[in-house]
Design an enzyme around this catalytic site. Structure first.
Site, PDB file in Angstrom:
ATOM      1  N   ARG A  56       0.089   9.561  -4.337  1.00 36.84           N
ATOM      2  CA  ARG A  56       0.653   8.819  -3.196  1.00 36.84           C
ATOM      3  C   ARG A  56       1.225   7.471  -3.622  1.00 36.84           C
ATOM      4  NH1 ARG A  56      -4.844   9.365  -3.082  1.00 36.84           N
ATOM      5  NH2 ARG A  56      -6.280   7.786  -2.228  1.00 36.84           N
ATOM      6  N   GLU A  87      -7.830   4.506  -5.940  1.00 35.39           N
ATOM      7  CA  GLU A  87      -8.593   4.184  -4.733  1.00 35.39           C
ATOM      8  C   GLU A  87     -10.101   4.322  -4.968  1.00 35.39           C
ATOM      9  OE1 GLU A  87      -9.031   2.491  -2.465  1.00 35.39           O
ATOM     10  OE2 GLU A  87      -8.376   3.238  -0.528  1.00 35.39           O
ATOM     11  N   HIS A 119      -3.894   0.871  -2.886  1.00 44.96           N
ATOM     12  CA  HIS A 119      -4.534   1.639  -1.814  1.00 44.96           C
ATOM     13  C   HIS A 119      -5.277   0.675  -0.887  1.00 44.96           C
ATOM     14  CE1 HIS A 119      -4.079   5.522  -4.030  1.00 44.96           C
ATOM     15  NE2 HIS A 119      -3.991   4.680  -5.047  1.00 44.96           N
ATOM     16  N   ARG A 134       0.865  -1.179   0.000  1.00 39.52           N
ATOM     17  CA  ARG A 134       0.000   0.000   0.000  1.00 39.52           C
ATOM     18  C   ARG A 134       0.906   1.235   0.000  1.00 39.52           C
ATOM     19  NH1 ARG A 134      -3.902   1.742   5.045  1.00 39.52           N
ATOM     20  NH2 ARG A 134      -4.677   3.682   4.108  1.00 39.52           N
ATOM     21  N   HIS A 135       0.405   2.344  -0.500  1.00 40.00           N
ATOM     22  CA  HIS A 135       1.205   3.576  -0.461  1.00 40.00           C
ATOM     23  C   HIS A 135       1.523   3.936   0.989  1.00 40.00           C
ATOM     24  CE1 HIS A 135      -2.135   5.866   1.131  1.00 40.00           C
ATOM     25  NE2 HIS A 135      -2.910   5.186   0.304  1.00 40.00           N
ATOM     26  N   ASN A 156      -4.286  10.564   5.558  1.00 40.30           N
ATOM     27  CA  ASN A 156      -4.336   9.450   6.508  1.00 40.30           C
ATOM     28  C   ASN A 156      -4.215   9.970   7.938  1.00 40.30           C
ATOM     29  OD1 ASN A 156      -2.300   7.347   4.339  1.00 40.30           O
ATOM     30  ND2 ASN A 156      -4.532   7.448   4.508  1.00 40.30           N
TER      31      ASN A 156
HETATM   32  O1  F6P Z   1      -8.427   6.242   4.412  1.00 39.27           O
HETATM   33  C1  F6P Z   1      -7.629   5.930   3.316  1.00 39.27           C
HETATM   34  C2  F6P Z   1      -8.435   5.317   2.216  1.00 39.27           C
HETATM   35  O2  F6P Z   1      -7.576   4.864   1.229  1.00 39.27           O
HETATM   36  C3  F6P Z   1      -9.513   6.240   1.623  1.00 39.27           C
HETATM   37  O3  F6P Z   1      -9.073   7.055   0.573  1.00 39.27           O
HETATM   38  C4  F6P Z   1     -10.578   5.269   1.219  1.00 39.27           C
HETATM   39  O4  F6P Z   1     -11.820   5.880   1.014  1.00 39.27           O
HETATM   40  C5  F6P Z   1     -10.524   4.319   2.361  1.00 39.27           C
HETATM   41  O5  F6P Z   1      -9.180   4.185   2.725  1.00 39.27           O
HETATM   42  C6  F6P Z   1     -11.083   2.948   2.078  1.00 39.27           C
HETATM   43  O6  F6P Z   1     -11.187   2.239   3.308  1.00 39.27           O
HETATM   44  P1  F6P Z   1     -12.588   2.144   4.070  1.00 39.27           P
HETATM   45  O7  F6P Z   1     -13.504   1.495   3.085  1.00 39.27           O
HETATM   46  O8  F6P Z   1     -12.301   1.260   5.265  1.00 39.27           O
HETATM   47  O9  F6P Z   1     -13.067   3.507   4.441  1.00 39.27           O
END
Ligand code: F6P
Length: 401
Positions: free
Chosen positions: A261, A286, A354, A213-214, A220
């Site tokens: 990223r 992502e 991602h 993952r990045h 974050n």
């Molecule tokens: O929080 C980082 C990320 O890559 C967001 O850009 C994305 O929406 C999310 O994680 C996806 O994870 P989750 O579905 O658990 O919110």
């Protein structure tokens, strides 16, 4: 006991040799004696540089045609000898593009059935990339890349003039080489080798995939989703650590998303590996959070409670307003993975994705229950090392920072 000839079919750069090697390896793993007889290798050793020129392949070039027929016959002799001396499956790896050539094979090799396996690749991106890769072959070492490209494309155009898809032969299989999928077949019923070959063809082969993952981003840290944020100093250190950890490891292919990223995470490793083939795919971008892009999880909870409720009730199936769900990601991520795996062939590859993307990627290998997929652990200081062939299944989580 009836043995089997397998004759590959298809225009150049369609994935025939990779599939031929997998068939040999998969059969060998089952204790079946299999060998490949490759016309290209024989041509290069017999004819040398002369056979690189596209004119060699012009259908009206009598010399070229005769030379190619001699090579094909020579390999048929070797294949027959291999089966006579204890071999079980002899694989003829060549274009075998014309009906006439395939008739020659069927009428020459009459001691055992012949199964023709045609490889097609209709994906323009993959085809272009495969053709470009061919320009790196030793036989083009004296040309510029542009000259090699033109020469190889001309060679393909000559093959296209005489190419006919399989269909009239007795036993055949038409395979989408980019998707491990059999499109049509006339099965070689009764042959003990047909079922294992079928299994090998439809299996996903990943010899060595590093899935990372990045590194950490500003979003974050804040708990903000989506967007195109850069890495933080900690994220850049993670990217450096990844490069250092994998130093000296053979990874000829690297794929990222088109997001900053993931580019920044790949950068230190790529800087050390000038020969790496690198591509960024939108398929690995992502999950698109639509109206919620760039928002804090906390803001979503307060200002758009229906979104949080929807995700809590069904995180896999819930789509952000004007955005995507995990379920929707599946198709595009699968397409990206298919492309990356086809391009890498049997070489190791790395994907820098991602959180949601890597969850989907893992689920494509691990066949997780859908409702569990959005909760798979995707750290930023560890990567998944994956190797899966019909015989081998390896998933390990490796810490690098
Ligand atoms: O929080 C980082 C990320 O890559 C967001 O850009 C994305 O929406 C999310 O994680 C996806 O994870 P989750 O579905 O658990 O919110």
């Amino acid at each position: 006991m009836r043995k089997l000839y397998v004759a590959m079919v298809g225009l150049p750069a369609r994935g025939k040799s990779t599939l031929a090697r997998r068939i040999r390896e998969g059969l060998t793993d089952e204790g079946i004696r299999a060998a490949i007889f490759n016309n290209g290798d024989l041509r290069r050793s017999m004819m040398g540089q002369e056979s690189t020129a596209p004119e060699f392949y012009r259908p009206d070039n009598a010399f070229g045609k005769q030379a190619r027929d001699i090579i094909a016959r020579r390999n048929m002799d070797l294949a027959r000898q291999f089966l006579a001396e204890g071999g079980e499956v002899a694989i003829l790896d060549a274009t075998n593009a014309s009906r006439a050539r395939r008739q020659l094979i069927e009428s020459t090799l009459t001691d055992h059935p012949v199964l023709f396996i045609e490889c097609v690749n209709e994906d323009p991106l993959l085809l272009d990339a495969c053709i470009r890769r061919k320009t790196g072959l030793p036989e083009y070492k004296d040309c510029t890349e542009a000259e090699a490209l033109e020469s190889f494309r001309t060679r393909i155009s000559y093959y296209e003039l005489l190419y006919t898809p399989v269909g009239e032969e007795r036993y055949w299989m038409c395979v989408d080489a980019t998707a491990n999928r059999i499109l049509a077949e006339s099965p070689c019923d009764g042959s003990p080798y047909y079922p294992p070959i079928r299994d090998i063809v439809v299996s996903t082969w990943v010899r060595c995939l590093y899935l990372a993952r990045h590194g950490q981003t500003e979003y974050n840290v804040e708990g903000r989703i989506g967007g195109d944020p850069p890495l933080t100093p900690k994220g850049r250190a993670q990217a450096e650590a990844l490069a250092a950890h994998l130093r000296g490891v053979n990874i000829p292919y690297v794929f990222t998303s088109t997001r900053r990223r993931s580019h920044q995470t790949a950068a230190p490793a790529l800087a050390e590996r000038p020969d790496t083939i690198y591509m960024d795919f939108k398929e690995f971008d992502e999950i698109w959070a639509g109206d919620c892009e760039g928002m804090l999880y906390e803001d979503i909870r307060v200002r758009m409670p229906e979104v949080t409720r929807g995700r809590n009730a069904d995180k896999f199936g819930y789509a952000y307003p004007n955005g995507e769900s995990y379920a929707m990601l599946k198709e595009r991520v699968r397409r990206g993975l298919r492309r990356a795996l086809f391009l890498a062939g049997d070489s190791p590859l790395m994907i820098i994705g991602h959180q949601a993307i890597n969850r989907i990627l893992l689920s494509l290998f691990l066949l997780q229950r859908s409702e569990d997929v959005p909760f798979i652990y995707i750290p930023q200081n560890q990567y998944y090392h994956i190797s899966t062939t019909p015989r081998r299944k390896l998933f390990e989580l490796v810490r690098f920072a």
